[in-house]
Design a protein around this motif. Structure first.
Motif, mmCIF file in Angstrom:
data_model
loop_
_atom_site.group_PDB
_atom_site.id
_atom_site.type_symbol
_atom_site.label_atom_id
_atom_site.label_comp_id
_atom_site.label_asym_id
_atom_site.label_seq_id
_atom_site.Cartn_x
_atom_site.Cartn_y
_atom_site.Cartn_z
ATOM 1 N N GLY A 1 7.182 -2.913 -8.098
ATOM 2 C CA GLY A 1 7.149 -3.596 -6.814
ATOM 3 C C GLY A 1 6.459 -4.944 -6.915
ATOM 4 O O GLY A 1 6.179 -5.462 -8.000
ATOM 5 N N ASP A 2 6.140 -5.526 -5.764
ATOM 6 C CA ASP A 2 5.511 -6.843 -5.692
ATOM 7 C C ASP A 2 3.992 -6.684 -5.790
ATOM 8 O O ASP A 2 3.372 -6.003 -4.976
ATOM 9 C CB ASP A 2 5.912 -7.518 -4.375
ATOM 10 N N ASP A 3 3.383 -7.345 -6.805
ATOM 11 C CA ASP A 3 1.937 -7.223 -7.016
ATOM 12 C C ASP A 3 1.131 -7.828 -5.864
ATOM 13 O O ASP A 3 0.004 -7.405 -5.598
ATOM 14 C CB ASP A 3 1.536 -7.913 -8.332
ATOM 15 N N THR A 4 1.672 -8.843 -5.194
ATOM 16 C CA THR A 4 0.926 -9.522 -4.126
ATOM 17 C C THR A 4 1.077 -8.822 -2.771
ATOM 18 O O THR A 4 0.357 -9.135 -1.833
ATOM 19 C CB THR A 4 1.416 -10.977 -3.991
ATOM 20 N N TYR A 5 1.991 -7.880 -2.679
ATOM 21 C CA TYR A 5 2.258 -7.208 -1.401
ATOM 22 C C TYR A 5 1.235 -6.100 -1.151
ATOM 23 O O TYR A 5 0.890 -5.338 -2.055
ATOM 24 C CB TYR A 5 3.672 -6.614 -1.427
ATOM 25 N N ILE A 6 0.723 -6.024 0.088
ATOM 26 C CA ILE A 6 -0.217 -4.972 0.488
ATOM 27 C C ILE A 6 0.527 -3.973 1.366
ATOM 28 O O ILE A 6 0.949 -4.316 2.478
ATOM 29 C CB ILE A 6 -1.419 -5.567 1.254
ATOM 30 N N PRO A 7 0.742 -2.755 0.880
ATOM 31 C CA PRO A 7 1.501 -1.764 1.660
ATOM 32 C C PRO A 7 0.841 -1.436 2.999
ATOM 33 O O PRO A 7 -0.389 -1.364 3.102
ATOM 34 C CB PRO A 7 1.514 -0.533 0.741
ATOM 35 N N LYS A 8 1.663 -1.222 4.015
ATOM 36 C CA LYS A 8 1.188 -0.854 5.351
ATOM 37 C C LYS A 8 1.237 0.664 5.482
ATOM 38 O O LYS A 8 2.308 1.266 5.461
ATOM 39 C CB LYS A 8 2.052 -1.517 6.420
ATOM 40 N N ILE A 9 0.066 1.272 5.637
ATOM 41 C CA ILE A 9 -0.053 2.722 5.701
ATOM 42 C C ILE A 9 -0.580 3.119 7.069
ATOM 43 O O ILE A 9 -1.646 2.644 7.490
ATOM 44 C CB ILE A 9 -1.014 3.257 4.608
ATOM 45 N N TYR A 10 0.162 3.968 7.767
ATOM 46 C CA TYR A 10 -0.281 4.472 9.072
ATOM 47 C C TYR A 10 -0.768 5.910 8.895
ATOM 48 O O TYR A 10 -0.069 6.731 8.310
ATOM 49 C CB TYR A 10 0.867 4.409 10.087
ATOM 50 N N VAL A 11 -1.995 6.172 9.414
ATOM 51 C CA VAL A 11 -2.628 7.471 9.198
ATOM 52 C C VAL A 11 -3.039 8.073 10.537
ATOM 53 O O VAL A 11 -3.625 7.384 11.383
ATOM 54 C CB VAL A 11 -3.870 7.346 8.290
ATOM 55 N N ILE A 70 0.992 8.972 7.139
ATOM 56 C CA ILE A 70 0.321 10.203 6.717
ATOM 57 C C ILE A 70 -0.161 10.930 7.964
ATOM 58 O O ILE A 70 -0.890 10.365 8.783
ATOM 59 C CB ILE A 70 -0.875 9.916 5.794
ATOM 60 N N LEU A 71 0.226 12.182 8.086
ATOM 61 C CA LEU A 71 -0.155 12.981 9.254
ATOM 62 C C LEU A 71 -0.996 14.165 8.786
ATOM 63 O O LEU A 71 -0.496 15.107 8.171
ATOM 64 C CB LEU A 71 1.113 13.465 9.967
ATOM 65 N N TYR A 110 3.404 5.668 -2.037
ATOM 66 C CA TYR A 110 3.440 7.136 -1.953
ATOM 67 C C TYR A 110 2.872 7.778 -3.220
ATOM 68 O O TYR A 110 2.120 8.747 -3.149
ATOM 69 C CB TYR A 110 4.873 7.606 -1.721
ATOM 70 N N ARG A 111 3.227 7.241 -4.390
ATOM 71 C CA ARG A 111 2.724 7.803 -5.654
ATOM 72 C C ARG A 111 1.201 7.702 -5.718
ATOM 73 O O ARG A 111 0.526 8.629 -6.163
ATOM 74 C CB ARG A 111 3.351 7.057 -6.840
ATOM 75 N N VAL A 112 0.666 6.565 -5.287
ATOM 76 C CA VAL A 112 -0.787 6.375 -5.320
ATOM 77 C C VAL A 112 -1.480 7.365 -4.385
ATOM 78 O O VAL A 112 -2.475 8.010 -4.749
ATOM 79 C CB VAL A 112 -1.149 4.922 -4.928
ATOM 80 N N ILE A 113 -0.958 7.501 -3.178
ATOM 81 C CA ILE A 113 -1.553 8.419 -2.196
ATOM 82 C C ILE A 113 -1.443 9.860 -2.673
ATOM 83 O O ILE A 113 -2.385 10.655 -2.550
ATOM 84 C CB ILE A 113 -0.867 8.236 -0.829
ATOM 85 N N ASP A 114 -0.314 10.220 -3.243
ATOM 86 C CA ASP A 114 -0.120 11.572 -3.780
ATOM 87 C C ASP A 114 -1.132 11.861 -4.888
ATOM 88 O O ASP A 114 -1.690 12.961 -4.964
ATOM 89 C CB ASP A 114 1.309 11.710 -4.310
ATOM 90 N N THR A 115 -1.387 10.865 -5.739
ATOM 91 C CA THR A 115 -2.374 11.032 -6.811
ATOM 92 C C THR A 115 -3.783 11.230 -6.259
ATOM 93 O O THR A 115 -4.536 12.094 -6.728
ATOM 94 C CB THR A 115 -2.352 9.800 -7.742
#
Length: 386
Positions: free
Chosen positions: A50-60, A102-103, A136-141
């Motif tokens: 993916g894009d190294d400069t992009y910050i993923p948007k995570i809703y929890v 993430i719920l 998703y992979r990072v959160i799963d880890t």
């Protein structure tokens, strides 16, 4: 011998005087393979990472306080949401506007502490978006690490600084190259042969220039040998160009998987044996294509008739992936083309049986002599030549 050398000089002069033909046959394949594989590797890598400069948007929803520090370390853009907003957020993930939702169950921490029930964490993502999949992979880890910390009965290979994978650089190189390169080499060799052999025989028949050669005071076997040797030299140059392009582009094609792989692990003896196998493969393929070309009335007809042989060569090349660690049976050295692929597999995998190699070279020379004899007989046939 003088007549054979004359034919060789004639064919080589015809080829090397045509700069466009030299470029398209020898230089262009290696250059295109290098560029194609390099771009493919870069594309696959960017797709995965993916894009190294992009910050993923995570809703929890209902973030547990015990997990919050672990999630903060990932440096994602975390935002809270209520459960009644879930449908809207899922639509945004589907439209690739948001990366992950993430719920957590409302009683997550209590359930984990008293082990009264197993809480189910729901993680929604979009696998067609590389940034969403990476997040998703990072959160799963992170969640798996937390789960392991709660019920850590024993560890496996957890001592820092100890290398448990005892595969050497030589082993890794052999495993990687022995699977792919025999198939690629056979395709490159055949492509080089197919590009020049029909023009040299069927092309001369079509133009009528082969009649001049046939009326000269030379044996038809000398003409056949001269044609095959000269075409083999040109095909060897084309094959080596493609081989170099592949070797140079493999690190970019495989990316991180090429760690520990080093083409310098092969000795000069390995490369010498590989060159002998390539030469014997070229002799067999050139001989077969020459026979097909001699039977054909035009270059177009010859190219069409060669296609089934190309499919057979590709299937034989793929068979290199099915050769086991024990190597091929000795009797398979009698099978033309397959024996060459098996030898390439053994050379690249550092497991070549010298007896198998010797039988392969002898068998290939015998088959070449037979094909040259057949080609000479075809040159003697008025019906075939005219």
């Amino acid at each position: 011998m003088r007549n054979i050398l004359t034919i060789i000089k004639k064919e080589l002069a015809r080829f090397f005087k045509d700069r466009k033909l030299v470029f398209t046959t020898v230089l262009f394949p290696g250059l295109m393979i290098y560029l194609l594989y390099s771009f493919m590797g870069s594309g696959f890598l960017s797709k995965i990472e993916g894009d190294d400069t992009y910050i993923p948007k995570i809703y929890v929803s209902e973030m547990p306080s015990v997990l919050e520090p672990m999630f903060v370390e990932t440096k994602f853009d975390y935002r809270g949401f209520e459960e009644n907003e879930l449908d809207t957020i899922l639509t945004q993930i589907e439209n690739k506007e948001i990366d992950v939702a993430i719920l957590f169950p409302s009683e997550f921490e209590a359930n984990v502490e008293d082990r009264s029930s197993i809480p189910n964490i729901q993680i929604y993502y979009n696998s067609t978006k590389s940034d969403s999949m990476s997040a998703y992979r990072v959160i799963d880890t992170v969640l798996n690490q937390y789960e392991n910390s709660l019920s850590n009965v024993f560890d496996i290979n957890n001592t820092q600084g100890v290398i448990y994978d005892l595969a050497s650089e030589k082993d890794l190189t052999g495993e990687m190259f022995s699977m792919m390169l025999p198939m690629l080499l056979m395709i490159f060799i055949f492509s080089g042969c197919m590009g020049i052999a029909p023009e040299s025989i069927a092309g001369e028949k079509e133009r009528g220039t082969i009649a001049t050669l046939l009326v000269t005071p030379m044996k038809r076997s000398e003409l056949a040998i001269g044609k095959i040797i000269s075409l083999s030299i040109i095909s060897l140059l084309a094959g080596l160009s493609s081989f170099l392009g592949t070797i140079l582009s493999l690190p970019k094609l495989y990316g991180s998987q090429m760690e520990g792989v080093n083409a310098m692990a092969y000795s000069m003896t390995d490369y010498a044996m590989l060159l002998m196998i390539i030469l014997s493969s070229i002799l067999i393929i050139i001989s077969l294509i020459s026979i097909i070309s001699a039977y054909s009335k035009s270059v177009k007809e010859a190219s069409t008739a060669i296609m089934p042989l190309m499919i057979i060569v590709m299937l034989i090349g793929v068979s290199s992936m099915m050769i086991g660690e024990k190597g091929p049976a000795l009797l398979t050295a009698l099978i033309p083309l397959y024996n060459n692929v098996a030898c390439m597999n053994g050379i690249f995998g550092f497991s070549l049986n010298t007896m198998y190699f010797a039988i392969t070279i002898i068998v290939n020379l015998i088959y070449t002599f037979i094909f040259v004899f057949v080609l000479a007989k075809m040159f003697n046939s008025e019906k075939c030549m005219f």
